[in-house]
Design a protein around this motif. Structure first.
Motif, PDB file in Angstrom:
ATOM      1  N   ASP A 104       0.443   4.401  -2.689  1.00  0.00           N
ATOM      2  CA  ASP A 104      -0.549   3.490  -2.127  1.00  0.00           C
ATOM      3  C   ASP A 104       0.014   2.678  -0.965  1.00  0.00           C
ATOM      4  OD1 ASP A 104      -2.858   1.989  -1.799  1.00  0.00           O
ATOM      5  OD2 ASP A 104      -2.311   0.539  -3.345  1.00  0.00           O
ATOM      6  N   LYS A 105       1.112   1.965  -1.209  1.00  0.00           N
ATOM      7  CA  LYS A 105       1.664   1.057  -0.209  1.00  0.00           C
ATOM      8  C   LYS A 105       3.176   1.174  -0.146  1.00  0.00           C
ATOM      9  CE  LYS A 105      -1.755  -2.530  -1.417  1.00  0.00           C
ATOM     10  NZ  LYS A 105      -1.895  -3.884  -1.981  1.00  0.00           N
ATOM     11  N   ILE A 106       3.718   0.719   0.980  1.00  0.00           N
ATOM     12  CA  ILE A 106       5.154   0.485   1.119  1.00  0.00           C
ATOM     13  C   ILE A 106       5.307  -0.955   1.589  1.00  0.00           C
ATOM     14  CG2 ILE A 106       7.294   1.120   2.278  1.00  0.00           C
ATOM     15  CD1 ILE A 106       6.145   3.930   2.619  1.00  0.00           C
ATOM     16  N   ILE A 107       5.992  -1.760   0.778  1.00  0.00           N
ATOM     17  CA  ILE A 107       6.157  -3.189   1.081  1.00  0.00           C
ATOM     18  C   ILE A 107       7.600  -3.457   1.466  1.00  0.00           C
ATOM     19  CG2 ILE A 107       5.872  -5.535   0.212  1.00  0.00           C
ATOM     20  CD1 ILE A 107       4.321  -2.940  -1.910  1.00  0.00           C
ATOM     21  N   PHE A 108       7.806  -4.131   2.592  1.00  0.00           N
ATOM     22  CA  PHE A 108       9.145  -4.523   3.015  1.00  0.00           C
ATOM     23  C   PHE A 108       9.457  -5.906   2.426  1.00  0.00           C
ATOM     24  CE2 PHE A 108       8.378  -2.017   7.189  1.00  0.00           C
ATOM     25  CZ  PHE A 108       8.568  -0.829   6.515  1.00  0.00           C
ATOM     26  N   THR A 146      -1.000   5.827   3.474  1.00  0.00           N
ATOM     27  CA  THR A 146      -0.118   4.846   2.858  1.00  0.00           C
ATOM     28  C   THR A 146      -0.052   3.593   3.726  1.00  0.00           C
ATOM     29  OG1 THR A 146       1.231   6.557   1.790  1.00  0.00           O
ATOM     30  CG2 THR A 146       2.241   4.389   2.073  1.00  0.00           C
ATOM     31  N   GLN A 147      -0.389   2.448   3.155  1.00  0.00           N
ATOM     32  CA  GLN A 147      -0.367   1.183   3.891  1.00  0.00           C
ATOM     33  C   GLN A 147       1.066   0.631   3.968  1.00  0.00           C
ATOM     34  OE1 GLN A 147      -3.263   0.036   5.295  1.00  0.00           O
ATOM     35  NE2 GLN A 147      -4.173   1.898   4.450  1.00  0.00           N
ATOM     36  N   VAL A 148       1.361  -0.084   5.047  1.00  0.00           N
ATOM     37  CA  VAL A 148       2.665  -0.732   5.218  1.00  0.00           C
ATOM     38  C   VAL A 148       2.440  -2.237   5.262  1.00  0.00           C
ATOM     39  CG1 VAL A 148       4.695  -0.994   6.697  1.00  0.00           C
ATOM     40  CG2 VAL A 148       3.578   1.255   6.469  1.00  0.00           C
ATOM     41  N   GLU A 149       3.154  -2.970   4.407  1.00  0.00           N
ATOM     42  CA  GLU A 149       2.982  -4.419   4.322  1.00  0.00           C
ATOM     43  C   GLU A 149       4.333  -5.133   4.414  1.00  0.00           C
ATOM     44  OE1 GLU A 149       0.894  -5.373   0.752  1.00  0.00           O
ATOM     45  OE2 GLU A 149      -0.950  -4.356   1.351  1.00  0.00           O
TER      46      GLU A 149
END
Length: 236
Positions: A104-108, A146-149
């Motif tokens: 779903d997402k990749i969070i830094f 895929t969202q990047v946050e």
């Protein structure tokens, strides 16, 4: 008619005549050499597909005719990746590979041992990572972008998060099974050197979901390598 072996990104797919942006138009007309009458496979990254027949082969504003929009039956993925900020182009590399899987997402995350440049807001890195995710969407032909946050402080993120956690840990167990991951789940990967003791303790005492400790093997891995191997264990 021919169909280029690639998907083309179209953020709003509806029936009728649609115009692709310049990047997608250039890819279709100049790179793939598509012409009027050829069919482009479109994806909006939101679970919709369509075949678009080219009616105007313009490298700056390619137009396609869409007669039917297909909705995928699969739900949006429940698994995300949260990874500590890394130096150089490591984050972009992780996103390029990880975004080819169904996450779903990749969070830094900004952690105690993060290796990002000092006083950096990472705006350029995030933007480039978003572009990598878009390339991966088209290359992998998956339905969800895929969202990047981020970047976000680890403690702040953990405080606001609700769902299960999978922490990569040398003393952990085998990967949780697909049957275990039935709700929102985030895979945690630390920076080079790992999470700090206080961060690990915060994860282990997390109360808003289950916590799994997952061992990746008997060798010490670079953070970018650990992220991909970990995803392979619980997603692929």
């Amino acid at each position: 008619m021919k169909t280029p072996d690639s998907r083309f990104y179209c953020p709003l797919i509806t029936t009728g005549i649609l115009e692709l942006d310049e990047n997608e138009s250039t890819h279709a007309v100049r790179v793939c050499r598509a012409t009027v009458g050829d069919i482009l496979q479109l994806s909006d990254g939101l679970g919709h597909y369509a075949d678009g027949t080219i009616v105007k082969a313009d490298a700056k504003a390619c137009q396609v005719q869409v007669d039917k929009v297909e909705n995928v039956s699969a739900e949006r993925p429940k698994v995300s990746l949260a990874i500590a900020c890394l130096k150089d182009d490591a984050l972009e590399e992780v996103v390029f590979h990880a975004a080819q899987t169904e996450i779903d997402k990749i969070i830094f995350l900004r952690t105690d041992f993060s290796q990002e440049p000092k006083n950096s807001d990472l705006k350029k890195t995030v933007r480039r990572a978003e572009l990598k995710a878009l390339v991966s969407l088209k290359q992998s032909k998956k339905p969800w972008l895929t969202q990047v946050e981020g970047p976000i402080e680890f403690s702040e993120w953990l405080k606001s998060y609700a769902g299960d956690l999978v922490l990569c840990d040398m003393d952990g167990d085998q990967a949780p099974s697909a049957q275990d991951l039935t709700t929102t789940t985030t895979l945690l990967v630390g920076p080079e050197g790992g999470f700090s003791p206080s961060e690990i303790e915060a994860v282990k005492s997390f109360q808003n979901g289950k916590v799994y400790l997952m061992k990746l093997g008997n060798t010490r891995l670079r953070a970018r390598t650990a992220a991909i191997i970990a995803l392979g264990k619980i997603v692929c």
